[in-house]
Design an enzyme around this catalytic site. Structure first.
Site, short mmCIF file in Angstrom:
data_model
loop_
_atom_site.label_atom_id
_atom_site.label_comp_id
_atom_site.label_asym_id
_atom_site.label_seq_id
_atom_site.Cartn_x
_atom_site.Cartn_y
_atom_site.Cartn_z
N SER A 140 0.86 -1.19 0.00
CA SER A 140 0.00 0.00 0.00
C SER A 140 0.89 1.23 0.00
O SER A 140 1.96 1.23 0.62
CB SER A 140 -0.86 0.00 1.26
N TYR A 155 -1.33 -1.52 10.46
CA TYR A 155 -1.35 -1.76 9.01
C TYR A 155 -0.10 -1.16 8.35
O TYR A 155 0.60 -1.82 7.59
CB TYR A 155 -2.62 -1.14 8.43
P1 NAP Z 1 -10.50 -7.43 1.89
O1 NAP Z 1 -11.65 -7.15 1.00
O2 NAP Z 1 -10.61 -7.12 3.33
O3 NAP Z 1 -10.07 -8.97 1.69
C1 NAP Z 1 -9.02 -9.48 2.46
C2 NAP Z 1 -8.83 -10.94 2.11
O4 NAP Z 1 -7.74 -11.43 2.91
C3 NAP Z 1 -10.06 -11.80 2.45
O5 NAP Z 1 -10.19 -12.80 1.46
C4 NAP Z 1 -9.66 -12.43 3.78
O6 NAP Z 1 -10.29 -13.68 4.04
C5 NAP Z 1 -8.19 -12.63 3.53
N1 NAP Z 1 -7.45 -12.97 4.75
C6 NAP Z 1 -7.39 -12.29 5.92
N2 NAP Z 1 -6.61 -12.95 6.79
C7 NAP Z 1 -6.16 -14.06 6.17
C8 NAP Z 1 -5.34 -15.14 6.52
N3 NAP Z 1 -4.79 -15.24 7.76
N4 NAP Z 1 -5.06 -16.10 5.61
C9 NAP Z 1 -5.59 -16.04 4.38
N5 NAP Z 1 -6.42 -15.06 3.97
C10 NAP Z 1 -6.69 -14.08 4.87
O7 NAP Z 1 -9.20 -6.63 1.40
P2 NAP Z 1 -8.81 -6.06 -0.06
O8 NAP Z 1 -9.18 -4.63 -0.12
O9 NAP Z 1 -9.25 -7.01 -1.11
O10 NAP Z 1 -7.21 -6.09 0.07
C11 NAP Z 1 -6.39 -6.98 -0.65
C12 NAP Z 1 -4.97 -6.47 -0.53
O11 NAP Z 1 -4.87 -5.14 -1.08
C13 NAP Z 1 -4.47 -6.37 0.90
O12 NAP Z 1 -3.11 -6.76 0.96
C14 NAP Z 1 -4.62 -4.89 1.23
O13 NAP Z 1 -3.74 -4.47 2.24
C15 NAP Z 1 -4.25 -4.29 -0.13
N6 NAP Z 1 -4.71 -2.91 -0.31
C16 NAP Z 1 -6.03 -2.65 -0.38
C17 NAP Z 1 -6.45 -1.32 -0.57
C18 NAP Z 1 -7.92 -0.96 -0.68
O14 NAP Z 1 -8.22 0.24 -0.81
N7 NAP Z 1 -8.81 -1.91 -0.65
C19 NAP Z 1 -5.49 -0.29 -0.68
C20 NAP Z 1 -4.14 -0.62 -0.61
C21 NAP Z 1 -3.76 -1.93 -0.43
P3 NAP Z 1 -11.61 -13.82 4.97
O15 NAP Z 1 -12.78 -13.63 4.04
O16 NAP Z 1 -11.50 -15.21 5.51
O17 NAP Z 1 -11.55 -12.76 6.02
#
Ligand code: NAP
Length: 231
Positions: A140, A155
């Site tokens: 991020s 985070y």
């Molecule tokens: P999200 O919608 O919250 O999804 C997170 C995913 O990670 C879910 O599938 C969750 O599974 C899984 N997870 C959590 N703990 C886990 C574990 N111990 N083992 C395996 N899976 C696990 O998040 P997202 O927005 O898609 O984010 C994806 C990536 O992009 C992350 O690395 C995040 O930091 C990065 N990111 C996102 C944004 C944004 O604006 N969304 C911005 C910058 C970076 P469960 O369903 O079981 O909880």
């Protein structure tokens, strides 16, 4: 044989869409989730659309689960071409570094830092068998030291450490021809990002870009939408 790509935390959000996009590109996709049922239902939806997507249980915070997933991939595919460390937790907007609950900070690191590290260690033997191995660490811009302010400490610290891991792995694995990069998807409208962010498909494209790099592509970089970000 198709490119074999594994995505962590892929039952929802960006990971799920990354699987769909890689499937559309003809990859053999291993869609992993800490809940096998959740991974199954996401993978089934893609498989029914004709994509080569298989579910697998993988909790990045659980060493036994990661080891078991690596065993399963070895048995089924014999190698891994692309590892996408996407799973993450705890966008802790409610905390400040100066008053943080360290239990929360350490819990976030288990998934956001040690999770990807654990996955790399487990899958490295299978990546070394690949002709075009890639590791993508989903980070991020919040982790950029250049522009870092206060807040969101668990985070931010875990993602800054993930960026450091990216640099070390890229340097150490260059001799194995493994390209290792950190990628920011931008602010994306997922459960983590909340409403108002850009479409999930656009954020996922930023991640997929690093999975598709040519052999002479960059390693040890930090990118969004294919363009470098300041560390
Ligand atoms: P999200 O919608 O919250 O999804 C997170 C995913 O990670 C879910 O599938 C969750 O599974 C899984 N997870 C959590 N703990 C886990 C574990 N111990 N083992 C395996 N899976 C696990 O998040 P997202 O927005 O898609 O984010 C994806 C990536 O992009 C992350 O690395 C995040 O930091 C990065 N990111 C996102 C944004 C944004 O604006 N969304 C911005 C910058 C970076 P469960 O369903 O079981 O909880």
């Amino acid at each position: 044989m198709s490119t074999v790509s594994l995505v962590t935390g892929a039952n929802r959000g960006l990971g799920r869409e990354v699987c769909r996009q890689l499937g559309e590109l003809g990859h053999a996709v291993i869609l992993t989730g800490r809940s096998l049922n959740a991974a199954r239902s996401a993978a089934e939806e893609m498989a029914s659309a004709g994509l080569d997507v298989e579910p697998l249980a993988l909790d990045v915070a659980d060493p036994d689960s990661v080891a078991e997933a690596a065993r399963a991939v070895k048995e089924r595919y014999g190698r891994l071409d692309v590892l996408i460390n996407n799973a993450a937790i705890t966008y802790d907007t409610w905390q400040r570094a100066s008053s943080a609950d360290l239990d929360v900070v350490m819990e976030a690191a288990q998934t956001n830092l040690y999770g990807p590290w654990r996955a790399v260690l487990a899958f490295l033997p299978l990546l070394r068998v690949s002709s075009h191995p890639r590791i993508v660490n989903v980070s991020s811009e919040a982790a950029s030291l250049t522009n870092m302010g206060g807040g969101i400490p668990a985070y931010t610290a875990s993602k800054a450490a993930l960026n450091a891991l990216t640099r070390m792995l890229a340097a150490e694995l260059r001799c194995d021809r493994i390209l290792v990069n950190a990628v920011c998807p931008g602010w994306v409208a997922t459960d983590m990002g909340g409403p108002g962010g850009r479409p999930v498909a656009e954020g996922a494209e930023s991640i997929v870009w690093a999975a598709l790099l040519p052999d002479n592509g960059p390693t040890g970089g930090f990118f969004r939408d294919g363009r470098p970000l300041p560390w």
